[in-house]
Design a protein around this motif. Structure first.
Motif, PDB file in Angstrom:
ATOM      1  N   GLY A 129      -3.278  28.606 -26.030  1.00 44.20           N
ATOM      2  CA  GLY A 129      -3.718  28.931 -24.677  1.00 44.20           C
ATOM      3  C   GLY A 129      -3.730  27.694 -23.800  1.00 44.20           C
ATOM      4  N   VAL A 130      -3.327  27.850 -22.542  1.00 49.40           N
ATOM      5  CA  VAL A 130      -3.245  26.723 -21.614  1.00 49.40           C
ATOM      6  C   VAL A 130      -4.031  27.062 -20.355  1.00 49.40           C
ATOM      7  CG1 VAL A 130      -1.673  25.355 -20.187  1.00 49.40           C
ATOM      8  CG2 VAL A 130      -0.972  26.054 -22.481  1.00 49.40           C
ATOM      9  N   ARG A 131      -4.880  26.125 -19.924  1.00 48.94           N
ATOM     10  CA  ARG A 131      -5.598  26.224 -18.645  1.00 48.94           C
ATOM     11  C   ARG A 131      -5.271  24.958 -17.858  1.00 48.94           C
ATOM     12  NH1 ARG A 131      -9.309  26.736 -22.290  1.00 48.94           N
ATOM     13  NH2 ARG A 131     -10.474  24.926 -21.574  1.00 48.94           N
ATOM     14  N   ARG A 132      -4.198  25.013 -17.085  1.00 45.39           N
ATOM     15  CA  ARG A 132      -3.722  23.807 -16.407  1.00 45.39           C
ATOM     16  C   ARG A 132      -4.646  23.396 -15.265  1.00 45.39           C
ATOM     17  NH1 ARG A 132      -1.298  24.629 -11.682  1.00 45.39           N
ATOM     18  NH2 ARG A 132      -0.852  26.788 -11.156  1.00 45.39           N
ATOM     19  N   ASN A 133      -4.779  22.105 -15.093  1.00 42.71           N
ATOM     20  CA  ASN A 133      -5.514  21.514 -13.987  1.00 42.71           C
ATOM     21  C   ASN A 133      -4.498  21.338 -12.851  1.00 42.71           C
ATOM     22  OD1 ASN A 133      -6.650  19.752 -12.134  1.00 42.71           O
ATOM     23  ND2 ASN A 133      -7.508  18.390 -13.672  1.00 42.71           N
ATOM     24  N   PRO A 134      -4.605  22.111 -11.754  1.00 41.06           N
ATOM     25  CA  PRO A 134      -3.587  22.054 -10.698  1.00 41.06           C
ATOM     26  C   PRO A 134      -3.478  20.702 -10.005  1.00 41.06           C
ATOM     27  CG  PRO A 134      -5.400  23.510 -10.057  1.00 41.06           C
ATOM     28  CD  PRO A 134      -5.658  23.097 -11.469  1.00 41.06           C
ATOM     29  N   ALA A 135      -4.487  19.862 -10.107  1.00 44.56           N
ATOM     30  CA  ALA A 135      -4.384  18.521  -9.532  1.00 44.56           C
ATOM     31  C   ALA A 135      -3.443  17.640 -10.353  1.00 44.56           C
ATOM     32  CB  ALA A 135      -5.770  17.871  -9.457  1.00 44.56           C
ATOM     33  N   GLU A 136      -3.199  18.022 -11.597  1.00 41.55           N
ATOM     34  CA  GLU A 136      -2.346  17.245 -12.501  1.00 41.55           C
ATOM     35  C   GLU A 136      -1.024  17.943 -12.824  1.00 41.55           C
ATOM     36  OE1 GLU A 136      -2.970  14.223 -13.647  1.00 41.55           O
ATOM     37  OE2 GLU A 136      -5.003  14.036 -12.870  1.00 41.55           O
ATOM     38  N   VAL A 137      -1.089  19.266 -12.996  1.00 37.53           N
ATOM     39  CA  VAL A 137       0.052  20.018 -13.529  1.00 37.53           C
ATOM     40  C   VAL A 137       0.391  21.186 -12.611  1.00 37.53           C
ATOM     41  CG1 VAL A 137       0.893  21.327 -15.520  1.00 37.53           C
ATOM     42  CG2 VAL A 137      -0.657  19.391 -15.879  1.00 37.53           C
ATOM     43  N   GLU A 138       1.603  21.200 -12.102  1.00 36.75           N
ATOM     44  CA  GLU A 138       2.085  22.284 -11.240  1.00 36.75           C
ATOM     45  C   GLU A 138       2.405  23.534 -12.065  1.00 36.75           C
ATOM     46  OE1 GLU A 138       3.057  23.886  -7.533  1.00 36.75           O
ATOM     47  OE2 GLU A 138       2.175  21.927  -7.968  1.00 36.75           O
ATOM     48  N   ASP A 139       2.992  23.312 -13.244  1.00 30.68           N
ATOM     49  CA  ASP A 139       3.391  24.426 -14.095  1.00 30.68           C
ATOM     50  C   ASP A 139       3.420  23.951 -15.541  1.00 30.68           C
ATOM     51  OD1 ASP A 139       4.197  26.959 -14.769  1.00 30.68           O
ATOM     52  OD2 ASP A 139       6.133  26.871 -13.760  1.00 30.68           O
ATOM     53  N   ALA A 140       3.181  24.874 -16.454  1.00 33.77           N
ATOM     54  CA  ALA A 140       3.233  24.577 -17.887  1.00 33.77           C
ATOM     55  C   ALA A 140       3.805  25.796 -18.598  1.00 33.77           C
ATOM     56  CB  ALA A 140       1.834  24.256 -18.422  1.00 33.77           C
ATOM     57  N   GLU A 141       4.842  25.574 -19.404  1.00 28.73           N
ATOM     58  CA  GLU A 141       5.523  26.669 -20.074  1.00 28.73           C
ATOM     59  C   GLU A 141       5.865  26.278 -21.508  1.00 28.73           C
ATOM     60  OE1 GLU A 141       9.046  27.430 -17.783  1.00 28.73           O
ATOM     61  OE2 GLU A 141       7.921  28.014 -15.987  1.00 28.73           O
ATOM     62  N   TRP A 142       5.832  27.258 -22.399  1.00 24.63           N
ATOM     63  CA  TRP A 142       6.276  27.046 -23.777  1.00 24.63           C
ATOM     64  C   TRP A 142       7.786  27.269 -23.829  1.00 24.63           C
ATOM     65  CZ3 TRP A 142       3.195  24.922 -27.314  1.00 24.63           C
ATOM     66  CH2 TRP A 142       1.818  24.968 -27.091  1.00 24.63           C
ATOM     67  N   TRP A 143       8.526  26.225 -24.218  1.00 18.97           N
ATOM     68  CA  TRP A 143       9.985  26.269 -24.229  1.00 18.97           C
ATOM     69  C   TRP A 143      10.512  26.157 -25.651  1.00 18.97           C
ATOM     70  CZ3 TRP A 143      12.446  22.758 -19.923  1.00 18.97           C
ATOM     71  CH2 TRP A 143      12.041  23.220 -18.666  1.00 18.97           C
TER      72      TRP A 143
END
Length: 191
Positions: A129-143
């Motif tokens: 599970g990912v809860r991105r911090n928008p101040a640091e990460v625009e997008d996060a995906e499992w590739w």
């Protein structure tokens, strides 16, 4: 609010002082300590992130899972766990040094330089599970690993991602990357 400091290094990778992270990055950024992390799930998927568009340096580039700067006296494992938690809300099961001797220099579009001794680690997360911090990460995906390989030649890839991949690809798929041990970590950085 505390000021985040980066650890400055000499040519032997020994700590020689600290500087404020924000003011320390400019057109003549001093050589300093950093790290990069690739989070992999048990199926071999890699968490790839896009830096926030609001970042001062290299905004919007796609790169590995997370990168950061160990603070003064902070160990590599502690720094990786802190940044994964702060940027992505990710808790990992294991952290393994893969490229402990990696270093690079890159220049951003605005002329800001990154000049880092940047050990690369793999972290395995069984709870992806990912809860991105928008101040640091625009997008996060499992590739898939194949998709990661395709990113290398794309202009939106970070310069450090390209350089790291040149050394990671010969090691095989991410779950196959061997443990490089801690002996080659810089003297300024404890495990």
């Amino acid at each position: 609010m505390s000021v985040e400091e980066i650890v400055l290094l000499n040519a032997a990778d020994e700590a020689i002082g600290t500087v404020d992270k924000v003011t320390g990055h400019h057109r003549d950024t001093p050589y300093h300590l950093a790290f990069s992390c690739y989070v992999v799930d048990p199926a071999g998927q890699v968490l790839i992130t896009r830096r926030a568009l609001s970042k001062r340096t290299f905004p919007g580039v796609w790169t590995g899972s997370c990168c950061g700067h160990p603070g003064p006296g902070e160990g590599l494992r502690e720094a990786v766990e802190r940044r994964l938690r702060d940027e992505l809300g990710v808790i990992v099961d294991t952290i393994t040094p893969v490229l402990p001797g990696f270093r690079y220099r890159a220049v951003a579009a605005d002329g800001t330089v990154e000049y880092e001794r940047c050990p690369v680690v793999r972290a395995v997360a069984s709870r992806p599970g990912v809860r991105r911090n928008p101040a640091e990460v625009e997008d996060a995906e499992w590739w898939s690993w194949e998709r990661c390989l395709e990113l290398v030649d794309r202009p939106e890839a970070s310069p450090w991602f390209r350089l790291q991949m040149a050394e990671l690809v010969p090691l095989g798929a991410p779950l196959e990357w061997p443990d490089a041990g801690t002996e080659l970590l810089p003297p300024a950085l404890r495990w």
